[in-house]
Design a protein around this motif. Sequence first.
Motif, PDB file in Angstrom:
ATOM      1  N   ARG A 114       0.840  -1.175   0.000  1.00  0.00           N
ATOM      2  CA  ARG A 114       0.000   0.000   0.000  1.00  0.00           C
ATOM      3  C   ARG A 114       0.884   1.237   0.000  1.00  0.00           C
ATOM      4  O   ARG A 114       1.915   1.269   0.656  1.00  0.00           O
ATOM      5  CB  ARG A 114      -0.899  -0.030   1.240  1.00  0.00           C
ATOM      6  N   PRO A 115       0.500   2.317  -0.751  1.00  0.00           N
ATOM      7  CA  PRO A 115       1.399   3.453  -0.899  1.00  0.00           C
ATOM      8  C   PRO A 115       1.788   4.157   0.384  1.00  0.00           C
ATOM      9  O   PRO A 115       2.682   4.995   0.362  1.00  0.00           O
ATOM     10  CB  PRO A 115       0.607   4.382  -1.834  1.00  0.00           C
ATOM     11  N   ASP A 116       1.140   3.914   1.529  1.00  0.00           N
ATOM     12  CA  ASP A 116       1.564   4.548   2.770  1.00  0.00           C
ATOM     13  C   ASP A 116       2.500   3.646   3.560  1.00  0.00           C
ATOM     14  O   ASP A 116       2.852   3.957   4.691  1.00  0.00           O
ATOM     15  CB  ASP A 116       0.350   4.922   3.627  1.00  0.00           C
TER      16      ASP A 116
ATOM     17  N   GLY B  36       4.246   6.407  -1.592  1.00  0.00           N
ATOM     18  CA  GLY B  36       3.482   6.493  -2.823  1.00  0.00           C
ATOM     19  C   GLY B  36       4.326   6.676  -4.067  1.00  0.00           C
ATOM     20  O   GLY B  36       3.795   6.740  -5.175  1.00  0.00           O
TER      21      GLY B  36
ATOM     22  N   ALA C   9       1.699   7.714  -6.970  1.00  0.00           N
ATOM     23  CA  ALA C   9       0.298   7.541  -6.636  1.00  0.00           C
ATOM     24  C   ALA C   9      -0.458   8.862  -6.718  1.00  0.00           C
ATOM     25  O   ALA C   9       0.125   9.943  -6.832  1.00  0.00           O
ATOM     26  CB  ALA C   9       0.177   6.944  -5.231  1.00  0.00           C
TER      27      ALA C   9
ATOM     28  N   CYS D 289      -5.899  11.183   0.722  1.00  0.00           N
ATOM     29  CA  CYS D 289      -5.108  10.348  -0.189  1.00  0.00           C
ATOM     30  C   CYS D 289      -4.967   8.935   0.343  1.00  0.00           C
ATOM     31  O   CYS D 289      -5.109   7.952  -0.402  1.00  0.00           O
ATOM     32  CB  CYS D 289      -3.733  10.977  -0.416  1.00  0.00           C
ATOM     33  N   ARG D 290      -4.710   8.791   1.632  1.00  0.00           N
ATOM     34  CA  ARG D 290      -4.602   7.456   2.222  1.00  0.00           C
ATOM     35  C   ARG D 290      -5.918   6.711   2.104  1.00  0.00           C
ATOM     36  O   ARG D 290      -5.925   5.504   1.844  1.00  0.00           O
ATOM     37  CB  ARG D 290      -4.170   7.557   3.673  1.00  0.00           C
TER      38      ARG D 290
ATOM     39  N   TYR E  53      -6.050   5.370  -1.376  1.00  0.00           N
ATOM     40  CA  TYR E  53      -5.204   4.195  -1.565  1.00  0.00           C
ATOM     41  C   TYR E  53      -5.868   2.952  -0.955  1.00  0.00           C
ATOM     42  O   TYR E  53      -5.823   1.861  -1.537  1.00  0.00           O
ATOM     43  CB  TYR E  53      -3.829   4.409  -0.913  1.00  0.00           C
TER      44      TYR E  53
ATOM     45  N   SER F  34      -7.030  -0.567  -2.843  1.00  0.00           N
ATOM     46  CA  SER F  34      -6.601  -1.883  -2.356  1.00  0.00           C
ATOM     47  C   SER F  34      -7.802  -2.760  -2.013  1.00  0.00           C
ATOM     48  O   SER F  34      -7.833  -3.951  -2.311  1.00  0.00           O
ATOM     49  CB  SER F  34      -5.689  -1.739  -1.135  1.00  0.00           C
TER      50      SER F  34
END
Length: 218
Positions: free
Chosen positions: A4-6, A25, A128, A204-205, A208, A212
Motif C-alpha cells: 500500500r502506498p503509505d 506512494g 500515486a 489520499c490514504r 489508496y 486496495s
Amino acid sequence: MPGRPDKIANREVSAMRITQLAVSGVFLVEPKVFPDSRGQFLEAFSQPAFEEAIGHPLSIAQVNCSVSSRGTIRGLHANQLPGQARYMTCPAGAIVDIVVDIRVGSPSYGRHVAVELSAANRHALYLAEGLAHGFSPLTDEATVVYLCSTTYSPDTAITINPLDPGLALPWPGGSEPLLSDKDRIAPYLSEAEEFGLLPSYAACRARYDQLSDQALVG
C-alpha cells in the motif's frame, strides 16, 4: 495491505524490482533487461508485478508521449482527488523526474525525490494519486512515455511553480529554463496550500485503501 502506498515496499519478482522511495506512494521500477546479439528485451510494465508490489492494479485510461529539448521543465503537475496516478518511462534520452509531496498533513509534505529515467537504465517511476511531479531532460532531447490512470481533466488540474525557491528542486542547470506560460505563473506550494488547492494526506490514504479494497473484492 501489501505494498500500500503509505507503507514501505521492496518487492522483487521475475520481471522487475519495485522499491518504494523516501516519499510514500513513489516507487522505483527496475525491470530486468535481457540482452542478446539482436539487442535487448524487457517488460516495461507488468500488471501482476505491479499489483503484487503496490496492492492494486494500475487502471490505464490514457498513454501520453512528450518530446522535450534540454532546458525544458514540464511540471509540477497533479490532480485533485480521486487524482491521477502515473507510471513514467523514458525510452529515448534521459530525464530527471522530480516528485513532490503536496499532500497536506503528510509526514513528508514539501519534500521531494529525484530519479533519473533513461534509455540506458530502463527504469520507470510510479507515483500515486495526490503527488505532484515534473521532469527535465538530461540529454539534448528526451522522449517520455507515461501511463495515466485517468484521462486529462483540466478542471481538476493542480499546477505548482517548479522554480518555487521554497522547494529548491534540483533541476539541471546550464541554461535558462524553458517553461510553459501556465507553469511559469503557477503558485508556489505555500500559496497553493493557502488557496485550498491541495489534497490532504488523510484523503489520499483513504483513496489508496479504497483501491486496495477494490482489488481484494475483485
